[in-house]
Scaffold this motif. Structure first.
Motif, PDB file in Angstrom:
ATOM      1  N   ASN A 176       0.916  -1.160   0.014  1.00 20.92           N
ATOM      2  CA  ASN A 176       0.041   0.018   0.014  1.00 20.92           C
ATOM      3  C   ASN A 176       0.829   1.403   0.066  1.00 20.92           C
ATOM      4  OD1 ASN A 176      -1.450  -2.330   1.382  1.00 20.92           O
ATOM      5  ND2 ASN A 176      -3.178  -0.922   0.783  1.00 20.92           N
ATOM      6  N   GLU A 179       1.998   1.767  -3.448  1.00 21.23           N
ATOM      7  CA  GLU A 179       1.162   2.223  -4.176  1.00 21.23           C
ATOM      8  C   GLU A 179       0.848   3.640  -4.153  1.00 21.23           C
ATOM      9  OE1 GLU A 179      -1.623  -1.817  -4.657  1.00 21.23           O
ATOM     10  OE2 GLU A 179      -2.171  -0.286  -3.376  1.00 21.23           O
ATOM     11  N   THR A 183       1.344   6.455  -7.167  1.00 22.34           N
ATOM     12  CA  THR A 183       0.009   7.388  -7.328  1.00 22.34           C
ATOM     13  C   THR A 183       0.466   8.873  -7.223  1.00 22.34           C
ATOM     14  OG1 THR A 183      -1.567   5.502  -6.614  1.00 22.34           O
ATOM     15  CG2 THR A 183      -2.425   7.904  -6.565  1.00 22.34           C
ATOM     16  N   LEU A 206      -0.109  -1.148 -12.079  1.00 21.39           N
ATOM     17  CA  LEU A 206      -0.769  -2.370 -12.665  1.00 21.39           C
ATOM     18  C   LEU A 206      -0.058  -3.666 -12.467  1.00 21.39           C
ATOM     19  CD1 LEU A 206      -2.289  -0.842 -16.033  1.00 21.39           C
ATOM     20  CD2 LEU A 206      -3.362  -1.672 -14.085  1.00 21.39           C
ATOM     21  N   GLN A 209      -1.761  -4.085  -8.972  1.00 17.00           N
ATOM     22  CA  GLN A 209      -3.274  -4.270  -8.932  1.00 17.00           C
ATOM     23  C   GLN A 209      -3.685  -4.461 -10.388  1.00 17.00           C
ATOM     24  OE1 GLN A 209      -4.110  -0.879  -6.697  1.00 17.00           O
ATOM     25  NE2 GLN A 209      -3.656   0.428  -7.894  1.00 17.00           N
ATOM     26  N   ASP A 211      -6.111  -5.641 -12.492  1.00 21.03           N
ATOM     27  CA  ASP A 211      -7.346  -5.286 -12.935  1.00 21.03           C
ATOM     28  C   ASP A 211      -7.922  -4.065 -12.599  1.00 21.03           C
ATOM     29  OD1 ASP A 211      -7.186  -7.884 -14.276  1.00 21.03           O
ATOM     30  OD2 ASP A 211      -7.622  -8.888 -12.549  1.00 21.03           O
ATOM     31  N   ASP A 212      -7.138  -3.150 -11.763  1.00 23.24           N
ATOM     32  CA  ASP A 212      -7.593  -1.810 -11.451  1.00 23.24           C
ATOM     33  C   ASP A 212      -8.311  -0.978 -12.483  1.00 23.24           C
ATOM     34  OD1 ASP A 212      -7.999   0.944 -10.530  1.00 23.24           O
ATOM     35  OD2 ASP A 212      -7.432  -0.134  -8.609  1.00 23.24           O
ATOM     36  N   TYR A 214      -9.600   1.920 -12.537  1.00 26.82           N
ATOM     37  CA  TYR A 214      -8.990   3.403 -12.624  1.00 26.82           C
ATOM     38  C   TYR A 214      -7.617   3.623 -13.094  1.00 26.82           C
ATOM     39  CZ  TYR A 214     -13.257   4.159 -10.107  1.00 26.82           C
ATOM     40  OH  TYR A 214     -14.781   4.206  -9.945  1.00 26.82           O
ATOM     41  N   GLU A 215      -6.762   2.567 -12.837  1.00 27.17           N
ATOM     42  CA  GLU A 215      -5.396   2.737 -13.407  1.00 27.17           C
ATOM     43  C   GLU A 215      -5.457   2.411 -14.889  1.00 27.17           C
ATOM     44  OE1 GLU A 215      -3.101   3.919 -11.881  1.00 27.17           O
ATOM     45  OE2 GLU A 215      -4.189   3.871  -9.859  1.00 27.17           O
ATOM     46  N   GLN A 242     -16.509  -1.755 -16.697  1.00 35.95           N
ATOM     47  CA  GLN A 242     -16.590  -2.368 -15.114  1.00 35.95           C
ATOM     48  C   GLN A 242     -17.014  -1.199 -14.096  1.00 35.95           C
ATOM     49  OE1 GLN A 242     -14.687  -5.348 -14.069  1.00 35.95           O
ATOM     50  NE2 GLN A 242     -15.093  -5.636 -16.212  1.00 35.95           N
ATOM     51  N   CYS A 243     -17.070   0.038 -14.420  1.00 35.99           N
ATOM     52  CA  CYS A 243     -17.632   0.998 -13.566  1.00 35.99           C
ATOM     53  C   CYS A 243     -18.674   1.871 -14.302  1.00 35.99           C
ATOM     54  CB  CYS A 243     -16.515   1.985 -13.132  1.00 35.99           C
ATOM     55  SG  CYS A 243     -15.055   1.137 -12.383  1.00 35.99           S
TER      56      CYS A 243
END
Length: 267
Positions: A176, A179, A183, A206, A209, A211-212, A214-215, A242-243
């Motif tokens: 985290n 990340e 970010t 990526l 993460q 499959d994020d 937003y990324e 996805q969103c």
């Protein structure tokens, strides 16, 4: 894999400072200090005074870090990448709280003090556990932060969106922290229109993460800025699928419908 070194974050086998330095090396933003140079800086500490309790030792190492070495919080209202990239922070000795926290943690660890980084709302804190008592250190100054100040800062930042509990002050897993670092760096590089470097940050995120959405959306935006619309389309479509309820999804749907014309290969 291009960024396979990031997979070590899950097991936390490598110190966070080494991973952040490797990120800076891969990005090659500008000339900065090496990790070996930084460790030579912290070697200048002359040792602790006799008969000090653990919190007093932390206060002494903080005084060395901020006063003798001259580290300070980034002074700009608009943060530049050189205040985030850890090698440049070590060279200029000024940076954002997250990077300052990691550097102070490394300095303390080098002298056998265990400080843990907490990615607290607003900006990070350092945490010291001494037997049954816990202390918090502000990485902007090296000063101790009282419990009441920790709670008040949480309330100011969250504005009633969440209720404070001490779980918020638990140490943050290395993955985290990495990340959060990537970010911050990504957003700064995007603001500076350094799109290829920002794209590298997204690709590293990526890796952590895969499959994020937003990324993946941000990757599409960066591909588009790099004149690779045909690659961006797939990323935008993935995000919309996805969103669908995200406010930006409607705009992207319209953008996808409007795409036409010549396409360019990405090199």
């Amino acid at each position: 894999m291009q960024y396979s070194f990031l997979q070590q974050c899950e097991e936390e086998l490598v110190p966070t400072v080494e991973i952040l330095w490797e990120i800076s090396r891969r990005l090659n933003l500008a000339e900065g200090e090496s990790l070996a140079d930084f460790r030579q800086q912290v070697e200048q500490f002359g040792g602790f005074s006799e008969n000090l309790e653990l919190p007093q030792k932390v206060a002494q190492i903080s005084q060395f870090f901020y006063r003798q070495l001259g580290y300070s919080d980034a002074p700009e209202s608009w943060i530049k990448a050189q205040r985030i990239a850890i090698d440049q922070v070590a060279a200029y000795r000024t940076g954002v709280p997250l990077v300052m926290a990691v550097l102070l943690q490394e300095c303390a660890q080098h002298h056998n003090l265990d400080l843990q980084v907490v990615d607290f709302p607003g900006y990070p804190l350092l945490k010291l556990v001494d037997e049954q008592k816990t202390y918090f250190v502000d990485p902007q100054s090296g000063e101790f932060v009282r419990y009441q100040e920790v709670m008040e800062r949480f309330e100011d930042v969250m504005e009633g969106d969440a209720e404070f509990c001490w779980d918020w002050a638990e140490p943050t897993p290395q993955k985290n922290l990495v990340e959060a670092y990537l970010t911050e760096l990504k957003h700064c590089l995007m603001a500076e229109a350094r799109y290829e470097k920002a794209l590298q940050c997204v690709q590293m995120l990526l890796t952590l993460q895969p499959d994020d959405p937003y990324e993946i959306r941000d990757r599409g935006y960066l591909f588009e800025e790099l004149d690779c619309q045909h690659v961006a389309v797939d990323d935008y479509q993935y995000f919309v699928d996805q969103c669908p309820d995200d406010p930006s999804a409607e705009l992207l749907k319209l953008q996808l419908e409007s795409y036409a014309g010549p396409q360019h290969l990405f090199h």
